[in-house]
Design an enzyme around this catalytic site. Structure first.
Site, PDB file in Angstrom:
ATOM      1  N   LEU A  77     107.762  41.249  33.286  1.00 23.03           N
ATOM      2  CA  LEU A  77     108.948  41.352  34.535  1.00 23.03           C
ATOM      3  C   LEU A  77     109.175  40.132  34.903  1.00 23.03           C
ATOM      4  O   LEU A  77     108.195  39.329  35.244  1.00 23.03           O
ATOM      5  CB  LEU A  77     108.310  42.341  35.384  1.00 23.03           C
ATOM      6  CG  LEU A  77     108.134  43.797  35.185  1.00 23.03           C
ATOM      7  CD1 LEU A  77     107.541  44.518  36.313  1.00 23.03           C
ATOM      8  CD2 LEU A  77     109.475  44.367  34.431  1.00 23.03           C
ATOM      9  N   SER A  78     110.514  39.532  34.731  1.00 25.53           N
ATOM     10  CA  SER A  78     110.477  38.069  35.332  1.00 25.53           C
ATOM     11  C   SER A  78     110.649  38.110  36.702  1.00 25.53           C
ATOM     12  O   SER A  78     110.385  38.995  37.513  1.00 25.53           O
ATOM     13  CB  SER A  78     112.093  37.761  34.946  1.00 25.53           C
ATOM     14  OG  SER A  78     112.600  37.744  33.575  1.00 25.53           O
ATOM     15  N   ALA A  79     110.241  36.874  37.157  1.00 21.33           N
ATOM     16  CA  ALA A  79     109.808  36.484  38.409  1.00 21.33           C
ATOM     17  C   ALA A  79     111.105  36.875  39.401  1.00 21.33           C
ATOM     18  O   ALA A  79     112.453  36.623  39.051  1.00 21.33           O
ATOM     19  CB  ALA A  79     109.427  35.112  38.686  1.00 21.33           C
TER      20      ALA A  79
END
Length: 426
Positions: A77-79
């Site tokens: 999950l990207s920041a």
């Protein structure tokens, strides 16, 4: 878990979610009310139930959800910072048809909020573990209308095309033709594009059948799998203390570099650098596009300290190879907080290579420091040279030819001071 404990966790998640959004608004990442509303609405924790809330809602760090047997990240999950920036770049409006390349569920939920009930979101991934997880979490979070597709995204998703927007949430070495062909005229593609080993999240608009960039920013992403995967070539030297990483055009004769760090270095002060607070991003890309033989330098600190002839200075990861010689850029502290950039060169042509790299640092310092960075244009791979615009560099991929040009900043070189008259930092 008791009802009171569950309520406490939910309250904490809402507090952290709003805290992250407030922080991203304060630093200018989130600028549109629609993206603010979407990021306040979607429960990020629903897409990473195994993780602690503090990790889920860290504004700057991504969250790995799958690794391979060697521990490398395969899905994440990207920041929130990266996601918000890409969503702002995409300029999504209600009713749009949007393709997301690389699933996880959470970003697709943001997209579903942005396109609304009259729009459509399609998310595609090559990994069944990822798509199954995304489908389950999207349904549980109330976004069952999102179309989750298991496929290699190299071919896009033709049955749901054309798309108003294509968002790629995995690192891409190339831009497959399908991503452009399945995009409407005037549509936007946002992609973490790897050029010479450096990844920038680039926003393109489709104009006259080509992709023309209007913004880019340094970010890191999990690399693409399947047909679009690309491996770098690594060359380890100096008894393991130094590794040269070539993303494009590795040396034809790697053996010529054997023992290169056993020679005496030539060190040149380039008299170039950065003002306090400036990022390294445009400097990195300038050297990558200006100098053939560009590569990244990874130094094993322990091995380097134990070496008979350790590499000098503080390398910043940028290097250039020419024949049997290699040069890297290092920073050096001056008085107070000021730094300057030195070039350390080794090998039979060390003096020439050191001056070549130093001169490019000076050109960047004089003509491009503080500027907008490179402009990317993407042409089909079969485009002949005669049909390409003038540019500083053309990077040939499998499906595309990426043309980079460097607009100058508004101020002129004569208005700027030497690095020795101003502080600089990483």
């Amino acid at each position: 878990m008791t009802q009171s404990a569950s309520t406490s966790v939910d309250d904490q998640a809402v507090r952290l979610r709003n805290q992250v959004v407030d922080e991203l608004i304060a630093n200018g990442t989130i600028t549109s009310p629609a993206i603010e509303a979407a990021m306040r609405q979607v429960p990020r924790e629903a897409f990473a139930p195994e993780a602690e809330l503090d990790a889920v809602y860290h504004p700057w760090n991504g969250l790995v959800t799958k690794r391979d047997t060697d521990g490398r990240s395969l899905s994440s999950l990207s920041a929130p910072h990266a996601q918000a920036h890409m969503l702002e770049q995409a300029r999504i409006e209600p009713g749009m048809n949007v393709l997301e390349v690389g699933s996880g569920g959470m970003n697709a939920a943001y997209l579903a909020e942005l396109v609304g009930p009259s729009g459509r979101v399609v998310t595609v991934d090559i990994d069944e573990f990822v798509t199954s997880r995304a489908s389950r979490f999207l349904t549980e979070a109330g976004y069952s209308d999102v179309q989750v597709v298991l496929a290699d995204a190299e071919a896009g998703v033709a049955r749901f095309a054309p798309f108003d927007r294509v968002l790629v949430t995995v690192g891409a070495w190339d831009i497959p033709r399908a991503w452009c062909d399945q995009l409407v005229a005037g549509g936007r593609l946002v992609v973490p594009l790897r050029v010479m080993g450096l990844t920038r999240t680039v926003a393109f608009e489709k104009t006259d059948g080509l992709l023309v960039s209007d913004s880019s920013k340094l970010f890191g992403f999990v690399p693409m799998q399947g047909a679009g995967a690309h491996d770098s070539v690594e060359l380890t030297l100096a008894g393991g203390a130094a590794t040269l990483v070539f993303d494009e055009n590795p040396p034809a004769d790697p053996a010529a570099l054997a023992g290169v760090f056993d020679t005496d270095p030539v060190v040149i002060d380039s008299r170039a650098g950065l003002r306090m607070g400036e990022p390294w991003a445009t400097l990195q890309m300038w050297l990558a596009t200006a100098l053939p033989g560009f590569c990244r330098l990874v130094v094993d600190r322990a091995a380097n300290e134990a070496a008979d002839r350790p590499l000098g200075g503080i390398p910043i990861g940028l290097a250039v190879v020419e024949g049997g010689s290699v040069a890297y850029v290092a920073n050096r502290r001056l008085d107070g907080d000021e730094l300057t950039l030195d070039v350390h060169a080794y090998g039979p042509d060390a003096a020439h290579l050191a001056e070549t790299v130093a001169e490019e640092l000076r050109v960047w310092d004089r003509d491009h420091r503080g500027g907008p960075g490179p402009r990317f244009l993407v042409f089909p791979a079969e485009t002949p040279d005669t049909e390409l615009p003038a540019a500083e560099r053309v990077i040939d991929k499998i499906h595309s030819r990426i043309v980079l040009s460097w607009p100058r900043p508004a101020d002129t070189a004569s208005d700027r001071q030497s690095v020795h008259q101003q502080p600089i930092s990483q």
